[in-house]
Scaffold this motif. Structure first.
Motif, PDB file in Angstrom:
ATOM      1  N   ARG A   1       0.832  -1.203   0.000  1.00  0.00           N
ATOM      2  CA  ARG A   1       0.000   0.000   0.000  1.00  0.00           C
ATOM      3  C   ARG A   1       0.865   1.251   0.000  1.00  0.00           C
ATOM      4  O   ARG A   1       1.922   1.282   0.650  1.00  0.00           O
ATOM      5  CB  ARG A   1      -0.927   0.009   1.226  1.00  0.00           C
ATOM      6  N   VAL A   2       0.399   2.271  -0.710  1.00  0.00           N
ATOM      7  CA  VAL A   2       1.063   3.575  -0.727  1.00  0.00           C
ATOM      8  C   VAL A   2       0.022   4.631  -0.407  1.00  0.00           C
ATOM      9  O   VAL A   2      -1.031   4.689  -1.058  1.00  0.00           O
ATOM     10  CB  VAL A   2       1.724   3.872  -2.091  1.00  0.00           C
ATOM     11  N   LEU A   3       0.289   5.454   0.591  1.00  0.00           N
ATOM     12  CA  LEU A   3      -0.617   6.507   1.016  1.00  0.00           C
ATOM     13  C   LEU A   3       0.058   7.864   0.862  1.00  0.00           C
ATOM     14  O   LEU A   3       1.289   7.960   0.882  1.00  0.00           O
ATOM     15  CB  LEU A   3      -1.036   6.301   2.483  1.00  0.00           C
ATOM     16  N   GLY A   4      -0.755   8.917   0.736  1.00  0.00           N
ATOM     17  CA  GLY A   4      -0.209  10.258   0.577  1.00  0.00           C
ATOM     18  C   GLY A   4      -0.626  11.189   1.700  1.00  0.00           C
ATOM     19  O   GLY A   4      -1.176  10.758   2.717  1.00  0.00           O
ATOM     20  N   VAL A   5      -0.368  12.482   1.499  1.00  0.00           N
ATOM     21  CA  VAL A   5      -0.681  13.479   2.525  1.00  0.00           C
ATOM     22  C   VAL A   5      -1.849  14.381   2.152  1.00  0.00           C
ATOM     23  O   VAL A   5      -2.369  15.107   3.005  1.00  0.00           O
ATOM     24  CB  VAL A   5       0.556  14.358   2.843  1.00  0.00           C
ATOM     25  N   ILE A   6      -2.275  14.343   0.902  1.00  0.00           N
ATOM     26  CA  ILE A   6      -3.308  15.276   0.462  1.00  0.00           C
ATOM     27  C   ILE A   6      -4.697  14.847   0.943  1.00  0.00           C
ATOM     28  O   ILE A   6      -5.442  15.643   1.525  1.00  0.00           O
ATOM     29  CB  ILE A   6      -3.293  15.433  -1.066  1.00  0.00           C
ATOM     30  N   ARG A   7      -5.053  13.601   0.714  1.00  0.00           N
ATOM     31  CA  ARG A   7      -6.400  13.151   1.085  1.00  0.00           C
ATOM     32  C   ARG A   7      -6.686  13.282   2.584  1.00  0.00           C
ATOM     33  O   ARG A   7      -7.736  13.823   2.959  1.00  0.00           O
ATOM     34  CB  ARG A   7      -6.644  11.720   0.613  1.00  0.00           C
ATOM     35  N   PRO A   8      -5.800  12.804   3.472  1.00  0.00           N
ATOM     36  CA  PRO A   8      -6.105  12.956   4.898  1.00  0.00           C
ATOM     37  C   PRO A   8      -6.248  14.405   5.325  1.00  0.00           C
ATOM     38  O   PRO A   8      -7.033  14.720   6.222  1.00  0.00           O
ATOM     39  CB  PRO A   8      -4.922  12.276   5.602  1.00  0.00           C
ATOM     40  N   THR A   9      -5.501  15.288   4.674  1.00  0.00           N
ATOM     41  CA  THR A   9      -5.625  16.714   4.982  1.00  0.00           C
ATOM     42  C   THR A   9      -6.957  17.250   4.482  1.00  0.00           C
ATOM     43  O   THR A   9      -7.656  17.987   5.194  1.00  0.00           O
ATOM     44  CB  THR A   9      -4.475  17.505   4.342  1.00  0.00           C
ATOM     45  N   ALA A  10      -7.326  16.875   3.255  1.00  0.00           N
ATOM     46  CA  ALA A  10      -8.586  17.351   2.674  1.00  0.00           C
ATOM     47  C   ALA A  10      -9.795  16.882   3.469  1.00  0.00           C
ATOM     48  O   ALA A  10     -10.825  17.558   3.524  1.00  0.00           O
ATOM     49  CB  ALA A  10      -8.699  16.881   1.226  1.00  0.00           C
ATOM     50  N   GLU A  11      -9.669  15.729   4.109  1.00  0.00           N
ATOM     51  CA  GLU A  11     -10.793  15.165   4.871  1.00  0.00           C
ATOM     52  C   GLU A  11     -11.148  15.980   6.106  1.00  0.00           C
ATOM     53  O   GLU A  11     -12.263  15.881   6.607  1.00  0.00           O
ATOM     54  CB  GLU A  11     -10.461  13.729   5.283  1.00  0.00           C
ATOM     55  N   VAL A  12     -10.205  16.777   6.608  1.00  0.00           N
ATOM     56  CA  VAL A  12     -10.453  17.480   7.874  1.00  0.00           C
ATOM     57  C   VAL A  12     -10.354  18.998   7.774  1.00  0.00           C
ATOM     58  O   VAL A  12     -10.812  19.710   8.676  1.00  0.00           O
ATOM     59  CB  VAL A  12      -9.481  16.996   8.975  1.00  0.00           C
ATOM     60  N   VAL A  13      -9.758  19.512   6.701  1.00  0.00           N
ATOM     61  CA  VAL A  13      -9.431  20.938   6.663  1.00  0.00           C
ATOM     62  C   VAL A  13     -10.664  21.834   6.771  1.00  0.00           C
ATOM     63  O   VAL A  13     -10.604  22.939   7.323  1.00  0.00           O
ATOM     64  CB  VAL A  13      -8.622  21.267   5.388  1.00  0.00           C
ATOM     65  N   GLY A  14     -11.802  21.364   6.277  1.00  0.00           N
ATOM     66  CA  GLY A  14     -13.011  22.170   6.331  1.00  0.00           C
ATOM     67  C   GLY A  14     -13.479  22.473   7.740  1.00  0.00           C
ATOM     68  O   GLY A  14     -14.224  23.431   7.962  1.00  0.00           O
ATOM     69  N   GLY A  15     -13.040  21.688   8.694  1.00  0.00           N
ATOM     70  CA  GLY A  15     -13.427  21.909  10.082  1.00  0.00           C
ATOM     71  C   GLY A  15     -12.661  23.025  10.759  1.00  0.00           C
ATOM     72  O   GLY A  15     -12.955  23.370  11.909  1.00  0.00           O
ATOM     73  N   PHE A  16     -11.694  23.593  10.068  1.00  0.00           N
ATOM     74  CA  PHE A  16     -10.861  24.636  10.662  1.00  0.00           C
ATOM     75  C   PHE A  16     -11.216  26.038  10.182  1.00  0.00           C
ATOM     76  O   PHE A  16     -10.539  26.999  10.541  1.00  0.00           O
ATOM     77  CB  PHE A  16      -9.379  24.358  10.362  1.00  0.00           C
ATOM     78  N   THR A  17     -12.250  26.163   9.365  1.00  0.00           N
ATOM     79  CA  THR A  17     -12.640  27.473   8.860  1.00  0.00           C
ATOM     80  C   THR A  17     -14.067  27.821   9.261  1.00  0.00           C
ATOM     81  O   THR A  17     -14.971  26.988   9.143  1.00  0.00           O
ATOM     82  CB  THR A  17     -12.502  27.552   7.320  1.00  0.00           C
ATOM     83  N   SER A  18     -14.262  29.038   9.742  1.00  0.00           N
ATOM     84  CA  SER A  18     -15.611  29.535  10.046  1.00  0.00           C
ATOM     85  C   SER A  18     -16.204  30.270   8.867  1.00  0.00           C
ATOM     86  O   SER A  18     -17.413  30.241   8.637  1.00  0.00           O
ATOM     87  CB  SER A  18     -15.560  30.461  11.270  1.00  0.00           C
ATOM     88  N   SER A  19     -15.331  30.922   8.081  1.00  0.00           N
ATOM     89  CA  SER A  19     -15.794  31.715   6.937  1.00  0.00           C
ATOM     90  C   SER A  19     -16.001  30.874   5.689  1.00  0.00           C
ATOM     91  O   SER A  19     -16.462  31.377   4.670  1.00  0.00           O
ATOM     92  CB  SER A  19     -14.776  32.809   6.624  1.00  0.00           C
ATOM     93  N   LYS A  20     -15.644  29.586   5.764  1.00  0.00           N
ATOM     94  CA  LYS A  20     -15.718  28.670   4.618  1.00  0.00           C
ATOM     95  C   LYS A  20     -14.821  29.146   3.474  1.00  0.00           C
ATOM     96  O   LYS A  20     -15.115  28.940   2.293  1.00  0.00           O
ATOM     97  CB  LYS A  20     -17.163  28.521   4.114  1.00  0.00           C
ATOM     98  N   THR A  21     -13.703  29.758   3.864  1.00  0.00           N
ATOM     99  CA  THR A  21     -12.737  30.226   2.878  1.00  0.00           C
ATOM    100  C   THR A  21     -11.331  29.939   3.411  1.00  0.00           C
ATOM    101  O   THR A  21     -10.949  30.452   4.458  1.00  0.00           O
ATOM    102  CB  THR A  21     -12.871  31.742   2.627  1.00  0.00           C
TER     103      THR A  21
ATOM    104  N   ILE B   1     -10.464  34.817   3.933  1.00  0.00           N
ATOM    105  CA  ILE B   1      -9.627  33.677   4.325  1.00  0.00           C
ATOM    106  C   ILE B   1      -9.369  33.730   5.829  1.00  0.00           C
ATOM    107  O   ILE B   1      -8.871  34.726   6.345  1.00  0.00           O
ATOM    108  CB  ILE B   1      -8.281  33.693   3.570  1.00  0.00           C
ATOM    109  N   ASP B   2      -9.731  32.656   6.535  1.00  0.00           N
ATOM    110  CA  ASP B   2      -9.495  32.621   7.983  1.00  0.00           C
ATOM    111  C   ASP B   2      -8.675  31.399   8.400  1.00  0.00           C
ATOM    112  O   ASP B   2      -8.474  31.149   9.581  1.00  0.00           O
ATOM    113  CB  ASP B   2     -10.814  32.667   8.759  1.00  0.00           C
ATOM    114  N   CYS B   3      -8.205  30.623   7.408  1.00  0.00           N
ATOM    115  CA  CYS B   3      -7.374  29.459   7.688  1.00  0.00           C
ATOM    116  C   CYS B   3      -6.424  29.253   6.515  1.00  0.00           C
ATOM    117  O   CYS B   3      -6.855  29.288   5.360  1.00  0.00           O
ATOM    118  CB  CYS B   3      -8.232  28.210   7.897  1.00  0.00           C
ATOM    119  N   ILE B   4      -5.155  29.061   6.819  1.00  0.00           N
ATOM    120  CA  ILE B   4      -4.161  28.803   5.781  1.00  0.00           C
ATOM    121  C   ILE B   4      -3.545  27.432   6.019  1.00  0.00           C
ATOM    122  O   ILE B   4      -3.047  27.139   7.101  1.00  0.00           O
ATOM    123  CB  ILE B   4      -3.063  29.882   5.764  1.00  0.00           C
ATOM    124  N   LEU B   5      -3.586  26.608   4.977  1.00  0.00           N
ATOM    125  CA  LEU B   5      -2.984  25.280   5.027  1.00  0.00           C
ATOM    126  C   LEU B   5      -1.596  25.347   4.400  1.00  0.00           C
ATOM    127  O   LEU B   5      -1.431  25.815   3.271  1.00  0.00           O
ATOM    128  CB  LEU B   5      -3.852  24.289   4.250  1.00  0.00           C
TER     129      LEU B   5
END
Length: 277
Positions: free
Chosen positions: A98-118, A186-190
């Protein structure tokens, strides 16, 4: 015969060590092999085909060392090579790996860190141009607006150990302002490059108080914890002596000096030769 494997962690250079550090802190019991392809880094400005070829060579080397599971702790490799390896190579040549990356796990949670949805995404040209984060975040948070900013000077600053020097201020401020100018909501920077956590002290100095900063180390580590819980057939095959081995395709002494900064501890590596071309 019960053969124990290591978990492989790969990056084009040093940046993946920031992810590896978080993984090792969350799962210290496992054996790991880290490989940095420093002889051919950085990957950020290479074509999709070149990054795919380089990444595949490194992944296959880690497979040969007994790594059944490999983490691509590199955003560029995750963006440009992961899917092809997962879909075209593994089923044919390595069906049990198996090979896993860093983009998908980040994308799965990043929306929970923004209030402005930006949110803003800062990465290499290769990651930004791939639009992987736009695509993946939209799958999980279609209501979130994503603005991207490439930061071509940040990796060279970090790899030359100039990231905390006063001379880095110009480029840190330049890219932050260019991103924030795209949307004042923008209220969250990844930080979508594993090198960038070393710039966090300077980035925080220049961010408005209402903008939070998100790195990937803990996110990827937490995702791996859950993955191994969900796949005991893989977890049970990983050695639990807590060994960490480091390899580089570049100069080992140079690697050790820089790697210790990223990993937060002394690193002793061995140079290996790949089919460099």
């Amino acid at each position: 015969m019960n053969i124990k494997h290591s978990i492989g962690v790969f990056d084009s250079g040093y940046g993946g060590l920031t992810v590896f550090k978080s993984i090792a802190e969350k799962l210290p019991q496992y054996n790991y092999i880290y490989f940095g392809d420093n002889a051919r880094s950085p990957y950020g400005d290479h074509s999709f085909d070149t990054v795919y070829q380089y990444t595949l060579e490194c992944v296959e080397w880690l497979f040969a060392q007994g790594c059944q599971l490999v983490i691509l702790a590199c955003n560029t490799a995750s963006a440009k090579a992961l899917r092809s390896i997962q879909q075209k190579v593994l089923p044919v040549k390595y069906p049990n790996n198996r090979v896993l990356g860093v983009i998908r796990p980040t994308a799965e949670v990043v929306g929970g860190f923004t209030s402005s949805k930006t949110i803003g995404v800062m990465g290499t040209r290769g990651t930004v141009n791939s639009e992987s984060y736009l695509i993946e975040i939209n799958k999980f948070f279609p209501e979130v607006k994503v603005l991207q900013q490439s930061c071509p000077m940040w990796v060279p600053l970090v790899e030359n150990n100039e990231h905390l020097d006063p001379g880095a201020d110009y480029f840190v401020e330049k890219y932050i302002n260019e991103l924030l100018d795209k949307d004042n909501n923008i209220d969250c920077i990844l930080l979508a490059c594993t090198h960038y956590p070393l710039l966090i002290p300077k980035i925080k100095e220049m961010l408005p108080e209402n903008v939070s900063l998100l790195g990937q180390g803990d996110i990827v580590a937490n995702s791996l914890v859950q993955y191994l819980k969900n796949h005991p057939e893989i977890a049970s095959k990983v050695g639990v002596e807590g060994k960490k081995s480091f390899f580089t395709s570049g100069d080992a002494e140079v690697f050790n000096t820089h790697a210790s900064i990223f990993f937060g501890a002394d690193v002793v590596s061995e140079r290996i030769s790949l089919n460099i071309r």
